[in-house]
Design a protein around this motif. Structure first.
Motif, PDB file in Angstrom:
ATOM      1  N   ARG A 171     -28.254  75.554 -47.728  1.00 43.91           N
ATOM      2  CA  ARG A 171     -27.320  75.239 -46.460  1.00 43.91           C
ATOM      3  C   ARG A 171     -27.858  75.816 -45.075  1.00 43.91           C
ATOM      4  O   ARG A 171     -26.931  75.166 -44.081  1.00 43.91           O
ATOM      5  N   GLU A 174     -28.407  71.139 -45.407  1.00 44.83           N
ATOM      6  CA  GLU A 174     -26.918  70.462 -45.418  1.00 44.83           C
ATOM      7  C   GLU A 174     -26.417  70.522 -44.584  1.00 44.83           C
ATOM      8  O   GLU A 174     -25.752  69.930 -43.199  1.00 44.83           O
ATOM      9  N   SER A 175     -26.342  72.443 -43.460  1.00 45.95           N
ATOM     10  CA  SER A 175     -24.867  72.766 -42.694  1.00 45.95           C
ATOM     11  C   SER A 175     -25.465  73.138 -41.382  1.00 45.95           C
ATOM     12  O   SER A 175     -24.613  73.585 -40.110  1.00 45.95           O
ATOM     13  N   LEU A 177     -27.300  71.990 -38.694  1.00 46.38           N
ATOM     14  CA  LEU A 177     -27.014  71.319 -37.011  1.00 46.38           C
ATOM     15  C   LEU A 177     -25.378  71.612 -36.587  1.00 46.38           C
ATOM     16  O   LEU A 177     -25.268  71.422 -35.639  1.00 46.38           O
ATOM     17  N   GLN A 178     -25.162  71.268 -37.784  1.00 50.21           N
ATOM     18  CA  GLN A 178     -23.055  71.358 -37.651  1.00 50.21           C
ATOM     19  C   GLN A 178     -22.736  72.761 -37.044  1.00 50.21           C
ATOM     20  O   GLN A 178     -21.725  73.409 -36.493  1.00 50.21           O
ATOM     21  N   GLU A 179     -23.966  73.837 -37.741  1.00 51.59           N
ATOM     22  CA  GLU A 179     -23.075  75.234 -38.060  1.00 51.59           C
ATOM     23  C   GLU A 179     -23.968  75.641 -36.459  1.00 51.59           C
ATOM     24  O   GLU A 179     -23.640  76.277 -36.262  1.00 51.59           O
ATOM     25  N   THR A 180     -25.175  75.719 -36.317  1.00 48.74           N
ATOM     26  CA  THR A 180     -26.238  76.138 -34.976  1.00 48.74           C
ATOM     27  C   THR A 180     -25.762  75.315 -33.931  1.00 48.74           C
ATOM     28  O   THR A 180     -26.243  75.479 -32.420  1.00 48.74           O
ATOM     29  N   GLY A 181     -25.693  73.592 -33.918  1.00 54.55           N
ATOM     30  CA  GLY A 181     -25.899  73.149 -33.228  1.00 54.55           C
ATOM     31  C   GLY A 181     -27.217  72.846 -32.356  1.00 54.55           C
ATOM     32  O   GLY A 181     -27.779  71.956 -31.757  1.00 54.55           O
ATOM     33  N   THR A 337     -23.362  69.328 -27.319  1.00 54.53           N
ATOM     34  CA  THR A 337     -23.623  67.528 -27.615  1.00 54.53           C
ATOM     35  C   THR A 337     -24.930  68.190 -28.564  1.00 54.53           C
ATOM     36  O   THR A 337     -26.076  68.808 -27.591  1.00 54.53           O
ATOM     37  N   PRO A 338     -26.120  68.119 -29.956  1.00 52.42           N
ATOM     38  CA  PRO A 338     -27.305  67.799 -30.297  1.00 52.42           C
ATOM     39  C   PRO A 338     -27.782  67.324 -29.520  1.00 52.42           C
ATOM     40  O   PRO A 338     -27.481  65.913 -29.776  1.00 52.42           O
ATOM     41  N   SER A 343     -27.695  72.993 -25.428  1.00 51.98           N
ATOM     42  CA  SER A 343     -26.867  72.738 -26.735  1.00 51.98           C
ATOM     43  C   SER A 343     -27.418  74.118 -27.267  1.00 51.98           C
ATOM     44  O   SER A 343     -28.518  74.877 -26.813  1.00 51.98           O
ATOM     45  N   SER A 344     -26.229  73.612 -29.028  1.00 51.45           N
ATOM     46  CA  SER A 344     -26.795  74.806 -29.213  1.00 51.45           C
ATOM     47  C   SER A 344     -26.686  76.559 -29.679  1.00 51.45           C
ATOM     48  O   SER A 344     -27.666  77.281 -29.939  1.00 51.45           O
TER      49      SER A 344
END
Length: 374
Positions: A171, A174-175, A177-181, A337-338, A343-344
Motif C-alpha cells: 500500500r 502503490e498508493s 504518491l496518490q494519498e500523501t502527495g 502537485t507532486p 505539495s504533499s
C-alpha cells in the motif's frame, strides 16, 4: 427592590474599606497588627547533644573568643574526605582529619551533617537504601518479564501473517504518491501514515532534553562563575583558522540543512536529517566563537519556545488529520502537485516542525554536557 444604603451603613461594608485601601486613604492593617520582637535563636538541644557525643574534643580544642570575634580552631580538617554528602573535613565517624581550618560553628554543622547522613548509625538511611534496592530489583525483574513476553508473541519465521508479508508495504509503494502527495515514499510513510508515531518520537526528544537540563544545568552563581573562568580552557575562541573556516562553512551548513528540511517530501532528507545538519552547524559555531556570541541569537528560552511551538503545531495539525480521516471527512488542505515545493499537504509543515525540535535538541545536549548551560 434594592434600596440605597446610608453613609454609615456603607462605611461598614468591605467595599468601602477596600476602596479606601485602593485609594491609599487608609491602611486596614495600620494599628491593628501586633508587632513582637523575635525571640533569640537557640540551638536545638538534641542537635547540641548529638554534636557533643560525636565531638567531645571540640570544647577542648576551641580557641578563646577575643573582642566578641571567634578565632579559628587549632585543629585542621581534611577537605574532600569520605564524609557523607561531601562534608569535607570529616570521615565516616565524624572525626577530624588534616585540612584547612574551620570555625567552630562550621565544624559543628559539618559534624552534625556527618552524623545524620552516616548510614552506619542512621536507621532511616539504611531502611531507605534497602527499600530502594528491593524496588530496583523488582522493577528489573518486571521489565525482563515484559520483554520476554513481548518477544514470545512475535510471529515465527515463515508465517504468512508476518508484517513483512501483509499488504501494508504494498500500500505504501502503490498508493503512497496518490494519498500523501509526497514523491519521497519514506517521508510520506513517516509523516502521514505513521505520523502519530513520529509525534511520539519528537516528544521523546523534547522530554529527554528537559531531563538533561534538570540534571546537568548549573544554577548556582559560583558554579557559573567558575565555569566561565575556565571557559577558554575548553574553547579555542582565539583560533583564527577555526573562526575563518566557521565563517565560511556555518552559513552553508545552515542553508543546506534548511534545504534538506524543505525538500524532504521531494527526495532524500526531511526534518530529522535536516535538523541534525543545522544542529551540527550550531555546534561548530559555538566551538569557533564561544557561547557569548551564540547566546545573542540562541538561548535556553529560544529553544524552549521554538520546541514547544513546533510540537504544538505538529499536534494540532495531525489532530485535524486524525479527526477528518476517522470520520471520513474530506480534508480542505490540498495535496498540491507532486514534485512541487508546496505539495504533499501537511507533510511540508510537519518536516519544518521536526527539524526545529531536532536541531534544538542536538545543540542543547552539547551545551549541557559542555558547560551545564547555554
Amino acid at each position: 427592590m434594592s434600596r440605597k444604603r446610608s453613609e454609615e451603613e456603607y462605611q461598614k461594608t468591605r467595599s468601602f474599606r477596600f476602596r479606601q485601601w485602593l485609594g491609599g486613604e487608609k491602611d486596614p492593617f495600620l494599628d491593628t497588627v501586633e508587632m513582637k520582637a523575635p525571640n533569640a535563636h537557640e540551638d536545638d538541644p538534641e542537635s547540641v547533644q548529638c554534636v557533643q557525643q560525636i565531638a567531645p574534643e571540640a570544647s577542648g580544642e576551641t580557641a578563646a573568643h577575643t573582642d566578641g570575634k571567634k578565632t579559628k580552631r587549632k585543629g585542621i580538617l581534611k577537605q574532600g574526605g569520605s564524609g557523607a554528602l561531601g562534608m569535607g573535613g570529616l570521615d565516616m565517624d565524624g572525626k577530624r582529619t588534616a585540612s584547612a581550618p574551620l570555625s567552630y560553628e562550621e565544624e559543628k554543622k559539618a559534624r552534625l551533617a556527618a552524623w545524620v547522613y552516616n548510614s552506619d548509625r542512621n536507621r532511616d538511611i539504611r531502611a531507605f537504601r534497602g527499600i530502594y534496592r528491593a524496588c530496583a530489583a523488582v522493577f528489573c525483574v518486571f521489565l525482563l518479564i515484559m520483554l520476554l513476553t513481548a518477544v514470545s508473541w512475535l510471529p515465527t519465521e515463515g508465517e504468512e501473517d508476518r508484517p513483512v508479508n501483509n499488504e501494508v508495504s504494498a500500500r505504501y509503494i502503490e498508493s503512497g504518491l496518490q494519498e500523501t502527495g509526497a514523491v519521497n515514499i519514506v517521508t510520506g510513510m513517516i509523516l502521514d501514515y505513521r505520523a502519530f508515531d513520529t509525534l511520539g518520537e519528537s516528544h521523546v526528544l523534547f522530554a529527554a532534553t528537559m531531563t538533561v537540563l534538570i540534571l546537568l544545568r548549573l544554577d548556582r552563581d559560583e558554579d557559573k562563575k567558575k565555569q566561565h573562568a575556565n571557559d577558554r580552557i575548553y574553547e579555542p575562541k582565539n583560533d583564527v583558522i577555526l573562526q575563518t573556516v566557521a565563517k565560511i562553512l556555518v552559513p552553508l551548513i545552515f542553508i543546506f540543512g534548511i534545504y534538506v528540511i524543505l525538500c524532504g517530501h521531494l527526495g532524500p532528507g526531511g526534518g530529522f536529517s535536516g535538523g541534525a545538519v543545522i544542529g551540527a552547524g550550531l555546534i561548530l559555531y559555538v566551538n569557533a566563537f564561544g557561547f557569548a556570541k551564540t547566546e545573542r541569537f540562541f538561548t535556553a528560552k529560544t529553544y524552549m519556545v521554538t520546541s514547544f511551538t513546533a510540537l504544538a503545531c505538529y499536534s494540532l495539525s495531525k489532530c485535524y488529520s486524525f479527526y477528518t480521516g476517522a470520520n471520513e471527512i474530506e480534508s480542505v488542505i490540498p495535496l498540491g502537485t507532486p514534485g512541487a515545493i508546496l505539495s504533499s499537504g501537511l507533510i511540508f509543515v510537519l518536516n519544518i516542525c521536526v527539524g526545529i525540535v531536532v536541531a534544538g535538541t542536538m545543540y542543547t545536549f552539547y551545551a549541557m554536557f559542555r558547560k551545564g548551560g547555554y
